[in-house]
Design a protein around this motif. Structure first.
Motif, short mmCIF file in Angstrom:
data_model
loop_
_atom_site.label_atom_id
_atom_site.label_comp_id
_atom_site.label_asym_id
_atom_site.label_seq_id
_atom_site.Cartn_x
_atom_site.Cartn_y
_atom_site.Cartn_z
N HIS A 16 34.33 65.51 128.72
CA HIS A 16 33.99 64.54 129.77
C HIS A 16 34.59 64.98 131.11
O HIS A 16 35.67 65.58 131.15
N SER A 17 33.90 64.67 132.18
CA SER A 17 34.41 64.99 133.52
C SER A 17 35.62 64.12 133.83
O SER A 17 35.83 63.06 133.22
N SER A 18 36.43 64.56 134.80
CA SER A 18 37.65 63.82 135.12
C SER A 18 37.89 63.77 136.62
O SER A 18 37.34 64.56 137.39
N VAL A 19 38.72 62.81 137.01
CA VAL A 19 39.22 62.71 138.38
C VAL A 19 40.73 62.60 138.27
O VAL A 19 41.26 62.22 137.23
N ALA A 75 43.55 66.66 125.81
CA ALA A 75 42.35 65.87 125.56
C ALA A 75 41.08 66.71 125.68
O ALA A 75 39.99 66.22 125.41
N HIS A 76 41.22 67.98 126.12
CA HIS A 76 40.09 68.90 126.28
C HIS A 76 39.02 68.32 127.20
O HIS A 76 37.81 68.48 126.95
N LEU A 77 39.50 67.64 128.25
CA LEU A 77 38.56 67.19 129.27
C LEU A 77 37.96 68.40 129.96
O LEU A 77 38.52 69.50 129.93
N LEU A 90 32.99 58.23 138.18
CA LEU A 90 32.96 59.67 138.41
C LEU A 90 33.55 60.44 137.24
O LEU A 90 33.18 61.58 136.99
N GLY A 91 34.47 59.81 136.52
CA GLY A 91 35.07 60.49 135.38
C GLY A 91 36.27 59.74 134.84
O GLY A 91 36.65 58.68 135.34
N ILE A 92 36.87 60.31 133.81
CA ILE A 92 38.09 59.78 133.21
C ILE A 92 39.27 60.21 134.09
O ILE A 92 39.31 61.33 134.60
N GLY A 93 40.23 59.30 134.28
CA GLY A 93 41.37 59.66 135.13
C GLY A 93 42.66 58.99 134.70
O GLY A 93 42.65 57.97 134.00
N PRO A 94 43.79 59.56 135.12
CA PRO A 94 45.11 59.00 134.78
C PRO A 94 45.57 57.97 135.80
O PRO A 94 45.39 58.15 137.01
N LEU A 95 46.19 56.92 135.31
CA LEU A 95 46.76 55.90 136.18
C LEU A 95 48.01 55.32 135.52
O LEU A 95 48.10 55.30 134.28
N PRO A 96 48.99 54.83 136.31
CA PRO A 96 50.15 54.16 135.72
C PRO A 96 49.70 52.87 135.04
O PRO A 96 49.05 52.02 135.66
N LEU A 150 38.63 48.37 134.35
CA LEU A 150 39.09 49.60 133.73
C LEU A 150 39.21 49.43 132.22
O LEU A 150 39.49 48.33 131.74
N TRP A 151 39.01 50.53 131.50
CA TRP A 151 39.15 50.53 130.04
C TRP A 151 40.10 51.66 129.66
O TRP A 151 39.88 52.80 130.04
N GLN A 152 41.18 51.29 128.92
CA GLN A 152 42.13 52.33 128.54
C GLN A 152 41.60 53.16 127.37
O GLN A 152 41.04 52.63 126.42
N LEU A 153 41.82 54.47 127.50
CA LEU A 153 41.35 55.43 126.50
C LEU A 153 42.54 56.09 125.81
O LEU A 153 43.68 55.96 126.26
N PRO A 154 42.30 56.79 124.70
CA PRO A 154 43.39 57.52 124.04
C PRO A 154 43.97 58.59 124.98
O PRO A 154 43.27 59.03 125.90
#
Length: 319
Positions: free
Chosen positions: A202-205, A226-228, A250-256, A269-273
């Motif tokens: 999956h694409s990421s930001v 995660a092999h993004l 736009l993609g999966i991304g990290p946030l606090p 937002l939806w939290q992912l593994p």
């Protein structure tokens, strides 16, 4: 006749205006560009540079054909000149603040969207104790927060830290955990029982500091695990903009995680593994011990450090 020490002679004869001019030259791509910024004629600026090189006894700019860059001596002089410039700018403020009442301005360079009850409580305490002092908070990328501090354009910084400078002092203010998230239009939004394998491809930001050699290295490693997709489609130095791109799909991304709890509750937002093996990031308060702080700056820094000291790390860890 008594012989004058060369170092003492340099200190006595060095013209501050030459140093101020050199700061502009060092940040320019040519003497012509620097002359335009300073509104001087190019020969005048060239002459000033030659005088400065004569005073310090070193070549400061490599001006060979096709080149215009600082020499090693030039880089050293630029760093020191910036510090001297900051110290001079502060003289007026320091003199103005010599009163029985704590006055003065506190300028804080802060990383984007720092959420910390400890810091908020310090602001409340400081204003109640010193109502005539003022504050400003300049939001910027962590690396620029440190640069502003080094250049004495900020009283202190609250930011992420990767490489520590021996010239600065650091105290961990709090810890926060980063997780992966997606927005409502993403194909993984709302899906339960996902594993980290479901994120592959999956694409990421992400943040501009999400790199192996920068402050968010643990998040970079998590993204690799995660092999993004290797292609990061959007980056920003500001949390709000990374959040915007995630919500926009736009993609999966990290946030606090603690910062975006309301967004999760509101369905933005939806939290992912990974859900358990999330990465911990330290946020620091940083200050320059060589700077003569005004009374307000000193009072704020002391209040913040005292609150950190009396608050157990478990209460300063946000998950």
């Amino acid at each position: 006749m008594e012989k004058t020490d060369p170092i003492e002679r340099l200190a006595r004869e060095l013209d501050w205006n030459l140093l101020r001019t050199f700061i502009v030259i060092a940040k320019s791509k040519s003497l012509t560009e620097a002359a335009e910024v300073l509104r001087l004629k190019q020969p005048t600026l060239s002459s000033a540079l030659k005088r400065l090189e004569s005073r310090v006894g070193k070549r400061l700019i490599d001006r060979s054909p096709g080149n215009f860059r600082l020499t090693a001596a030039g880089k050293l002089l630029e760093r020191e000149a910036i510090e001297i410039h900051g110290a001079i700018l502060r003289l007026g403020t320091l003199m103005r603040d010599v009163t029985d009442e704590v006055r003065g301005h506190v300028r804080i360079a802060m990383a984007s969207h720092v959420v910390s009850p400890l810091f908020n409580d310090t602001l409340t305490e400081f204003h109640a104790t010193h109502p005539h002092a003022t504050l400003s908070i300049d939001v910027t990328a962590s690396r620029y927060a440190i640069e502003n501090l080094t250049a004495r354009h900020a009283s202190l910084a609250v930011c992420l830290v990767h490489d520590r400078s021996p010239k600065l002092r650091y105290r961990r203010m709090f810890q926060e955990y980063f997780g992966f998230f997606c927005g409502p239009s993403h194909p993984l939004f709302g899906k339960k029982n996902l594993t980290i394998a479901d994120l592959a491809g999956h694409s990421s930001v992400s943040f501009v500091t999400d790199q192996m050699d920068d402050a968010l290295r643990p998040v970079t490693l998590m993204r690799a695990e995660a092999h993004l997709s290797d292609r990061v489609v959007g980056t920003s130095a500001h949390l709000e903009e990374v959040r915007r791109m995630i919500i926009a799909g736009l993609g999966i991304g990290p946030l606090p995680i603690h910062v975006v709890r309301r967004d999760i509750k509101d369905g933005q937002l939806w939290q992912l593994p990974p859900y358990e093996d999330v990465r911990k990031i330290d946020v620091y308060v940083v200050w320059n011990p060589k700077v003569q702080l005004n009374r307000a700056e000193q009072a704020f820094l002391e209040a913040l450090l005292a609150r950190i000291e009396r608050t157990d790390i478990s209460e300063r860890t946000y998950r």
